[in-house]
Design a protein around this motif. Structure first.
Motif, PDB file in Angstrom:
ATOM      1  N   ARG A  85       0.628  -1.124   0.043  1.00  0.00           N
ATOM      2  CA  ARG A  85      -0.147   0.121   0.064  1.00  0.00           C
ATOM      3  C   ARG A  85       0.748   1.262  -0.082  1.00  0.00           C
ATOM      4  NH1 ARG A  85      -4.980  -1.710   1.218  1.00  0.00           N
ATOM      5  NH2 ARG A  85      -5.224  -3.721   2.092  1.00  0.00           N
ATOM      6  N   ILE A  86       0.533   2.040  -0.812  1.00  0.00           N
ATOM      7  CA  ILE A  86       1.530   3.142  -1.266  1.00  0.00           C
ATOM      8  C   ILE A  86       1.637   4.242  -0.053  1.00  0.00           C
ATOM      9  CG2 ILE A  86      -0.339   4.670  -2.041  1.00  0.00           C
ATOM     10  CD1 ILE A  86       3.511   4.910  -3.006  1.00  0.00           C
ATOM     11  N   TRP A  87       0.516   4.277   0.620  1.00  0.00           N
ATOM     12  CA  TRP A  87       0.791   5.385   2.042  1.00  0.00           C
ATOM     13  C   TRP A  87       1.430   4.670   3.117  1.00  0.00           C
ATOM     14  CZ3 TRP A  87      -0.725   3.659   6.665  1.00  0.00           C
ATOM     15  CH2 TRP A  87      -1.573   2.500   6.775  1.00  0.00           C
ATOM     16  N   PHE A  88       1.561   3.211   3.263  1.00  0.00           N
ATOM     17  CA  PHE A  88       2.188   2.741   4.259  1.00  0.00           C
ATOM     18  C   PHE A  88       3.791   2.667   3.653  1.00  0.00           C
ATOM     19  CE2 PHE A  88       4.218  -1.141   5.786  1.00  0.00           C
ATOM     20  CZ  PHE A  88       4.022  -1.089   7.019  1.00  0.00           C
ATOM     21  N   GLU A  89       4.240   2.293   2.621  1.00  0.00           N
ATOM     22  CA  GLU A  89       5.511   2.325   2.119  1.00  0.00           C
ATOM     23  C   GLU A  89       6.162   3.718   2.287  1.00  0.00           C
ATOM     24  OE1 GLU A  89       6.826  -0.388   1.625  1.00  0.00           O
ATOM     25  OE2 GLU A  89       5.228  -1.718   1.978  1.00  0.00           O
ATOM     26  N   VAL A  90       5.351   4.403   1.709  1.00  0.00           N
ATOM     27  CA  VAL A  90       6.020   6.110   1.967  1.00  0.00           C
ATOM     28  C   VAL A  90       6.275   6.376   3.368  1.00  0.00           C
ATOM     29  CG1 VAL A  90       5.680   8.468   1.516  1.00  0.00           C
ATOM     30  CG2 VAL A  90       4.999   6.928  -0.125  1.00  0.00           C
ATOM     31  N   LEU A  91       5.481   6.059   4.436  1.00  0.00           N
ATOM     32  CA  LEU A  91       5.497   6.327   5.636  1.00  0.00           C
ATOM     33  C   LEU A  91       6.568   5.558   6.037  1.00  0.00           C
ATOM     34  CD1 LEU A  91       4.509   8.036   8.236  1.00  0.00           C
ATOM     35  CD2 LEU A  91       2.824   5.732   8.494  1.00  0.00           C
ATOM     36  N   LEU A  92       6.761   4.179   5.889  1.00  0.00           N
ATOM     37  CA  LEU A  92       7.734   3.215   6.404  1.00  0.00           C
ATOM     38  C   LEU A  92       8.962   3.588   6.051  1.00  0.00           C
ATOM     39  CD1 LEU A  92       8.333   0.497   7.858  1.00  0.00           C
ATOM     40  CD2 LEU A  92       8.214  -0.606   5.519  1.00  0.00           C
ATOM     41  N   ILE A  93       9.323   4.059   4.892  1.00  0.00           N
ATOM     42  CA  ILE A  93      10.381   4.309   4.173  1.00  0.00           C
ATOM     43  C   ILE A  93      10.984   5.676   4.708  1.00  0.00           C
ATOM     44  CG2 ILE A  93      11.833   4.933   1.997  1.00  0.00           C
ATOM     45  CD1 ILE A  93      10.020   3.111   0.625  1.00  0.00           C
ATOM     46  N   GLY A  94      10.271   6.456   5.004  1.00  0.00           N
ATOM     47  CA  GLY A  94      10.404   7.821   5.446  1.00  0.00           C
ATOM     48  C   GLY A  94      11.001   7.725   6.936  1.00  0.00           C
ATOM     49  N   ILE A  95      10.124   6.942   7.607  1.00  0.00           N
ATOM     50  CA  ILE A  95      10.455   6.910   9.095  1.00  0.00           C
ATOM     51  C   ILE A  95      11.712   6.061   9.149  1.00  0.00           C
ATOM     52  CG2 ILE A  95       9.809   5.727  11.473  1.00  0.00           C
ATOM     53  CD1 ILE A  95       6.788   6.592  10.667  1.00  0.00           C
ATOM     54  N   SER A  96      11.756   5.032   8.584  1.00  0.00           N
ATOM     55  CA  SER A  96      13.034   4.258   8.595  1.00  0.00           C
ATOM     56  C   SER A  96      14.407   4.845   8.159  1.00  0.00           C
ATOM     57  CB  SER A  96      12.909   2.945   7.751  1.00  0.00           C
ATOM     58  OG  SER A  96      11.886   2.183   8.020  1.00  0.00           O
ATOM     59  N   TYR A  97      14.238   5.751   7.245  1.00  0.00           N
ATOM     60  CA  TYR A  97      15.531   6.250   6.680  1.00  0.00           C
ATOM     61  C   TYR A  97      15.968   7.465   7.872  1.00  0.00           C
ATOM     62  CZ  TYR A  97      18.996   9.178   4.229  1.00  0.00           C
ATOM     63  OH  TYR A  97      20.188   9.781   4.021  1.00  0.00           O
TER      64      TYR A  97
END
Length: 305
Positions: A53-65
């Protein structure tokens, strides 16, 4: 890497001692889609590939980085230890006969247009290409996306151990060595390793090189999934070019690149262990359409609130 020019490996490998299925769309055990929902364990459901899911991936990648950068930059710089380790690395490379970073740095620095191009390459493509490959896999190979993303995350996470336990100064910061800091000399924009931006990044976190870890992840992902010859060739050329750039700009030693490769090997091991197959062996389209257990739990929790 468009859909029209890039083909994929559609059929998972046949089990050892067995015969390959004639139905390329049949879910494998690694997918978790071949068993009734009632018979599947929580581990099966967690491992099953689902459409991201795009919203989850953007959030996950942003928080992870953000978390990775925070931890990396919070590691004590340990300047004295980093410089001592750089001297040790340099002596090891001289003993191995591979200490040619200085010659490469001087030669490239004498060609202004080349070294300026390398400076911008170092500052930008590290992020642009990595995000581009993630988007490509997300869009055209959703069944392989989670496993591919896990490789990248595990690779990046384990690199933090290197930054903490083995602080290392890049060649351009060594004492008594005439390496050229190409960003400072040529007033190049963009690198967080030199100039006005250097205080935003830990200067003594050169081992392992995530420029190599990430670029090799990009290259191997493209090579494994694409069948178009030009795409596979470009995939392999990208990490090779990155290796030349990080050495030419005096940002890394050869052995830093080896550290990045070892981190990537760890990332692939983690992903292979969790999903039971390498990312490119998983089906292109996910078979499991049920919500991820974590998503279902969150929806249930907020649905009751």
């Amino acid at each position: 890497m468009g859909e029209a020019s890039v083909k994929t490996l559609e059929t998972p490998p046949a089990p050892a001692g067995g015969t390959a299925s004639t139905d390329a769309s049949a879910p494998s055990a690694a997918e978790g889609g071949s068993r009734p929902e009632a018979d599947r364990t929580l581990l099966d459901r967690l491992r099953a590939a689902r459409r991201p899911r795009i919203w989850f991936e953007v959030l996950l990648i942003g928080i992870s980085y953000w978390t990775y950068s925070l931890i990396r930059n919070a590691v004590p710089e340990q300047k004295a230890a980093a410089l001592a380790n750089a001297d040790w690395i340099w002596s090891v490379e001289r003993g191995l006969g591979i200490a040619v970073e200085h010659s490469v740095n001087q030669a490239v620095n004498s060609v202004t247009w080349l070294v300026v191009g390398m400076n911008y390459y170092y500052a930008t493509l590290h992020f642009i290409v990595t995000i581009g490959v993630l988007v490509w896999i997300y869009r055209f190979h959703p069944g392989r996306y989670a496993a591919t993303r896990l490789v990248l995350f595990a690779t990046t996470g384990v690199a933090l151990l290197g930054y903490y336990f083995f602080p290392l100064a890049p060649p351009r910061l060594m004492n008594g060595q005439p390496f050229v800091d190409t960003v400072l000399v040529h007033h190049t924009w963009g690198s967080m390793a030199s100039g006005n931006l250097k205080h935003m990044s830990n200067q003594y976190a050169a081992m392992p090189s995530m420029h190599i870890g990430w670029s090799l992840w990009c290259g191997l992902t493209i090579f494994a999934v694409a069948s178009a010859p030009w795409a596979r060739i470009l995939g392999l050329l990208y990490p090779a070019a990155t290796l030349v750039v990080i050495v030419s700009t005096a940002n890394h030693f050869w052995l830093d690149a080896l550290g990045g490769m070892l981190c990537l090997a760890f990332g692939y091991t983690v992903s292979r262990t969790w999903y039971g197959a390498f990312p490119h062996h998983l089906p292109r389209t996910p078979q499991d359409t049920t919500p991820h257990p974590a998503t279902a739990a969150l929806l249930a929790r907020f649905g009751r609130a």
